[in-house]
Scaffold this motif. Structure first.
Motif, mmCIF file in Angstrom:
data_model
loop_
_atom_site.group_PDB
_atom_site.id
_atom_site.type_symbol
_atom_site.label_atom_id
_atom_site.label_comp_id
_atom_site.label_asym_id
_atom_site.label_seq_id
_atom_site.Cartn_x
_atom_site.Cartn_y
_atom_site.Cartn_z
ATOM 1 N N ALA A 14 61.665 -31.779 -52.258
ATOM 2 C CA ALA A 14 62.636 -31.741 -51.161
ATOM 3 C C ALA A 14 64.073 -31.843 -51.672
ATOM 4 N N PRO A 15 64.974 -31.112 -51.026
ATOM 5 C CA PRO A 15 66.397 -31.270 -51.326
ATOM 6 C C PRO A 15 66.945 -32.509 -50.600
ATOM 7 N N LEU A 16 68.147 -32.856 -50.922
ATOM 8 C CA LEU A 16 68.814 -34.023 -50.356
ATOM 9 C C LEU A 16 68.701 -34.104 -48.839
ATOM 10 N N ASN A 17 68.997 -33.020 -48.148
ATOM 11 C CA ASN A 17 69.032 -33.065 -46.675
ATOM 12 C C ASN A 17 67.671 -33.399 -46.075
ATOM 13 N N LYS A 18 66.575 -33.020 -46.731
ATOM 14 C CA LYS A 18 65.234 -33.358 -46.228
ATOM 15 C C LYS A 18 64.977 -34.860 -46.325
ATOM 16 N N TYR A 19 65.382 -35.448 -47.451
ATOM 17 C CA TYR A 19 65.215 -36.893 -47.607
ATOM 18 C C TYR A 19 66.034 -37.648 -46.565
ATOM 19 N N VAL A 20 67.298 -37.256 -46.387
ATOM 20 C CA VAL A 20 68.171 -37.923 -45.415
ATOM 21 C C VAL A 20 67.599 -37.777 -44.006
ATOM 22 N N ALA A 21 67.159 -36.588 -43.645
ATOM 23 C CA ALA A 21 66.596 -36.360 -42.307
ATOM 24 C C ALA A 21 65.344 -37.213 -42.095
ATOM 25 N N TYR A 22 64.475 -37.269 -43.098
ATOM 26 C CA TYR A 22 63.236 -38.042 -42.973
ATOM 27 C C TYR A 22 63.541 -39.538 -42.815
ATOM 28 N N LEU A 23 64.405 -40.056 -43.676
ATOM 29 C CA LEU A 23 64.736 -41.472 -43.629
ATOM 30 C C LEU A 23 65.468 -41.859 -42.355
ATOM 31 N N LEU A 77 65.854 -36.428 -55.552
ATOM 32 C CA LEU A 77 66.041 -37.876 -55.604
ATOM 33 C C LEU A 77 67.343 -38.251 -56.309
ATOM 34 N N GLU A 78 67.689 -37.537 -57.386
ATOM 35 C CA GLU A 78 68.966 -37.810 -58.055
ATOM 36 C C GLU A 78 70.129 -37.506 -57.120
ATOM 37 N N GLU A 79 70.023 -36.420 -56.372
ATOM 38 C CA GLU A 79 71.064 -36.071 -55.395
ATOM 39 C C GLU A 79 71.166 -37.150 -54.326
ATOM 40 N N LEU A 80 70.023 -37.680 -53.894
ATOM 41 C CA LEU A 80 70.012 -38.718 -52.872
ATOM 42 C C LEU A 80 70.745 -39.965 -53.372
ATOM 43 N N ILE A 81 70.464 -40.397 -54.584
ATOM 44 C CA ILE A 81 71.156 -41.557 -55.154
ATOM 45 C C ILE A 81 72.658 -41.297 -55.191
ATOM 46 N N TYR A 82 73.035 -40.128 -55.686
ATOM 47 C CA TYR A 82 74.461 -39.809 -55.813
ATOM 48 C C TYR A 82 75.155 -39.767 -54.452
ATOM 49 N N GLN A 83 74.544 -39.097 -53.501
ATOM 50 C CA GLN A 83 75.182 -38.940 -52.193
ATOM 51 C C GLN A 83 75.224 -40.244 -51.390
ATOM 52 N N LEU A 84 74.258 -41.132 -51.607
ATOM 53 C CA LEU A 84 74.251 -42.396 -50.869
ATOM 54 C C LEU A 84 75.128 -43.465 -51.525
ATOM 55 N N ALA A 102 71.299 -50.403 -51.724
ATOM 56 C CA ALA A 102 71.627 -51.209 -50.545
ATOM 57 C C ALA A 102 72.551 -50.369 -49.669
ATOM 58 N N LEU A 103 72.170 -50.208 -48.410
ATOM 59 C CA LEU A 103 72.935 -49.362 -47.497
ATOM 60 C C LEU A 103 73.542 -50.211 -46.381
ATOM 61 N N PRO A 104 74.842 -50.057 -46.120
ATOM 62 C CA PRO A 104 75.515 -50.859 -45.097
ATOM 63 C C PRO A 104 75.297 -50.291 -43.693
ATOM 64 N N ILE A 105 74.032 -50.255 -43.290
ATOM 65 C CA ILE A 105 73.687 -49.737 -41.963
ATOM 66 C C ILE A 105 72.732 -50.706 -41.284
ATOM 67 N N GLU A 106 72.741 -50.721 -39.983
ATOM 68 C CA GLU A 106 71.833 -51.557 -39.206
ATOM 69 C C GLU A 106 70.638 -50.750 -38.704
ATOM 70 N N SER A 107 70.842 -49.447 -38.562
ATOM 71 C CA SER A 107 69.829 -48.546 -38.026
ATOM 72 C C SER A 107 69.684 -47.360 -38.970
ATOM 73 N N TRP A 108 68.448 -46.899 -39.151
ATOM 74 C CA TRP A 108 68.228 -45.734 -40.014
ATOM 75 C C TRP A 108 68.914 -44.493 -39.452
ATOM 76 N N ALA A 109 69.121 -44.443 -38.147
ATOM 77 C CA ALA A 109 69.800 -43.302 -37.532
ATOM 78 C C ALA A 109 71.244 -43.187 -38.014
ATOM 79 N N GLU A 110 71.799 -44.266 -38.540
ATOM 80 C CA GLU A 110 73.171 -44.261 -39.065
ATOM 81 C C GLU A 110 73.257 -43.682 -40.470
ATOM 82 N N LEU A 111 72.121 -43.430 -41.099
ATOM 83 C CA LEU A 111 72.100 -42.972 -42.489
ATOM 84 C C LEU A 111 72.839 -41.656 -42.631
ATOM 85 N N SER A 112 73.744 -41.620 -43.592
ATOM 86 C CA SER A 112 74.422 -40.367 -43.926
ATOM 87 C C SER A 112 74.743 -40.380 -45.418
#
Length: 166
Positions: free
Chosen positions: A87-96, A115-122, A138-148
């Motif tokens: 999966a590319p980055l956008n698939k991981y972000v959408a799934y999470l 996965l490397e792209e995901l680490i870099y972009q997050l 560690a992500l500064p979000i309260e809800s997974w819907a906030e993930l970007s």
């Protein structure tokens, strides 16, 4: 705060030409099996056992997840999906971003380069992710819907199987 544990699948057997299994069905090598077990031990000893495990349906990713789970003591749900195979980055972000909010820590078992792209972009951290490497974000979000993919996360830990003591 949410946590994503990113684990690249462990080392697979080498393709054996046209007669060997296709990429999707490549099993783990003996070294890969040992490395996955070490990462499971790391999760248990480090207090990093996830609330949920998600991963690619490719054989090497499934076997990695199974060995990590067995050694870590994880007893929860495992979501295996073909959607995360290479999966590319956008698939991981959408799934999470669709995970239930009661999940605080998720383990994602998948493939590069996504996965490397995901680490870099997050996080903004440019890490090379060899087989069986584990990154804790560690992500500064309260809800997974906030993930970007905005780089606001933090790379907390980065471990290789050889970093785990016997």
């Amino acid at each position: 705060m949410k946590t994503v544990l990113i684990l690249r699948h462990a080392k697979a057997t080498l393709p054996t030409g046209r007669l060997g299994p296709p990429d999707f069905n490549q099993p783990l090598s003996e070294q890969g099996r040992e490395d996955a077990t070490r990462i499971g031990k790391l999760l248990r000893q480090g207090g990093l056992v996830p609330d949920l495990v998600v991963g690619s349906a490719a054989l090497r990713a499934r076997e990695t997840a199974e060995l990590v789970i067995a050694e870590s003591g994880y007893e929860g749900e495992v979501q295996v999906t073909e959607e995360l195979y290479l999966a590319p980055l956008n698939k991981y972000v959408a799934y999470l971003s669709e995970l239930p909010n009661e999940v605080e820590r998720v383990l994602v078992v998948g493939h590069n380069p996504g996965l490397e792209e995901l680490i870099y972009q997050l996080t903004g951290s440019d890490k090379t992710l060899p087989t069986a490497a584990l990154a804790e974000l560690a992500l500064p979000i309260e809800s997974w819907a906030e993930l970007s993919a905005d780089g606001r996360g933090r790379l907390e830990n980065f471990c290789l199987p050889q970093d785990v003591e016997d």
